[in-house]
Design a protein around this motif. Structure first.
Motif, PDB file in Angstrom:
ATOM      1  N   LYS A  98      75.129 -11.283  49.277  1.00 42.59           N
ATOM      2  CA  LYS A  98      75.034 -11.944  48.981  1.00 42.59           C
ATOM      3  C   LYS A  98      74.907 -12.764  47.910  1.00 42.59           C
ATOM      4  N   ILE A  99      74.947 -11.259  46.803  1.00 42.52           N
ATOM      5  CA  ILE A  99      75.489 -11.272  45.336  1.00 42.52           C
ATOM      6  C   ILE A  99      76.385 -10.936  44.342  1.00 42.52           C
ATOM      7  N   SER A 100      76.892 -10.783  44.503  1.00 42.61           N
ATOM      8  CA  SER A 100      78.398 -10.415  43.096  1.00 42.61           C
ATOM      9  C   SER A 100      77.973 -10.354  41.966  1.00 42.61           C
ATOM     10  N   LYS A 101      78.954  -9.459  41.456  1.00 44.47           N
ATOM     11  CA  LYS A 101      78.440  -8.733  40.106  1.00 44.47           C
ATOM     12  C   LYS A 101      79.450  -8.477  39.668  1.00 44.47           C
ATOM     13  N   VAL A 102      80.015  -8.899  38.484  1.00 45.49           N
ATOM     14  CA  VAL A 102      81.373  -8.237  37.869  1.00 45.49           C
ATOM     15  C   VAL A 102      81.173  -8.051  35.800  1.00 45.49           C
ATOM     16  N   MET A 103      81.782  -6.554  35.639  1.00 42.53           N
ATOM     17  CA  MET A 103      81.085  -6.817  34.749  1.00 42.53           C
ATOM     18  C   MET A 103      83.007  -6.544  33.460  1.00 42.53           C
ATOM     19  N   VAL A 104      83.090  -7.384  32.386  1.00 42.08           N
ATOM     20  CA  VAL A 104      84.349  -8.295  31.675  1.00 42.08           C
ATOM     21  C   VAL A 104      83.852  -7.643  30.467  1.00 42.08           C
ATOM     22  N   ASP A 105      85.023  -6.693  30.195  1.00 50.98           N
ATOM     23  CA  ASP A 105      84.996  -6.143  28.519  1.00 50.98           C
ATOM     24  C   ASP A 105      84.928  -6.697  27.516  1.00 50.98           C
ATOM     25  N   GLU A 106      84.381  -6.859  26.649  1.00 52.93           N
ATOM     26  CA  GLU A 106      84.382  -8.408  25.731  1.00 52.93           C
ATOM     27  C   GLU A 106      85.456  -8.690  24.760  1.00 52.93           C
TER      28      GLU A 106
END
Length: 148
Positions: free
Chosen positions: A108-116
Motif C-alpha cells: 500500500k505504500i512505496s518508499k525510496v531513498m535518493v542520494d542528496e
C-alpha cells in the motif's frame, strides 16, 4: 522494447555497468564504502524482484529496477537507466511496473531513498507522486514515500 524479469546470466553484467555509470557517480560515499556495497550487490539482487527493459527478450538490460516488499511496504532499492536511453520514459515504465506488481501482492505504500546529489532522481520521483518525508543526515539522502 520488452519489460521482463531479470535473467541473471544475461543481465547482471549490464546491471552492474548501470550501477557504476548511473548511480555511483551520484553517491556521496567514498571508494571503500562503494566497493563494499558493490560486493553486496549479488546478495541484494537475490532478494526481492528485478525488472528490466531490454530491446528484446534475449538482449541485455538497458534499464532496471530492483524492489523489495515487506508486508504493505514496497521499497524501491535501486533503479537506473542507461544514459543513452534516458528521456524515453523507461524509468516511469519500470516504476509503474514495480508499483503494479507490489499492489497485486498487498503493498500500500512505496518508499525510496535518493542520494542528496541526485537532483534528477529527486525530481523524477516527485513527478511520479512521491513526497519527501525526511532528509537523513547520516546517509545524506532523502526518504520519499507514496501511497500506491
Amino acid at each position: 522494447m520488452v519489460i521482463r524479469q531479470r535473467k541473471s546470466k544475461l543481465d547482471d553484467a549490464a546491471i552492474m555497468r548501470l550501477i557504476d555509470t548511473e548511480l555511483v557517480p551520484l553517491s556521496h560515499m567514498g571508494e571503500n564504502d562503494i566497493n563494499k556495497i558493490r560486493k553486496e550487490i549479488p546478495l541484494r539482487m537475490s532478494r526481492g524482484m528485478t525488472f528490466v527493459i531490454s530491446p528484446s527478450p534475449d538482449k541485455e538490460a538497458l534499464a532496471f529496477i530492483h524492489l523489495l516488499m515487506h508486508g504493505e511496504l514496497l521499497y524501491i532499492d535501486m533503479m537506473a537507466v542507461s544514459a543513452k536511453e534516458q528521456r524515453k520514459r523507461y524509468g516511469e515504465t519500470l516504476l509503474h511496473k514495480a508499483e503494479t506488481f507490489a499492489t497485486s501482492r498487498g503493498c500500500k505504500i512505496s518508499k525510496v531513498m535518493v542520494d542528496e546529489g541526485n537532483m534528477k532522481g529527486l525530481q523524477f520521483y516527485q513527478k511520479q507522486g512521491y513526497r519527501i518525508i525526511r532528509y537523513i543526515m547520516i546517509s545524506r539522502c532523502f526518504e520519499l514515500e507514496k501511497n500506491i
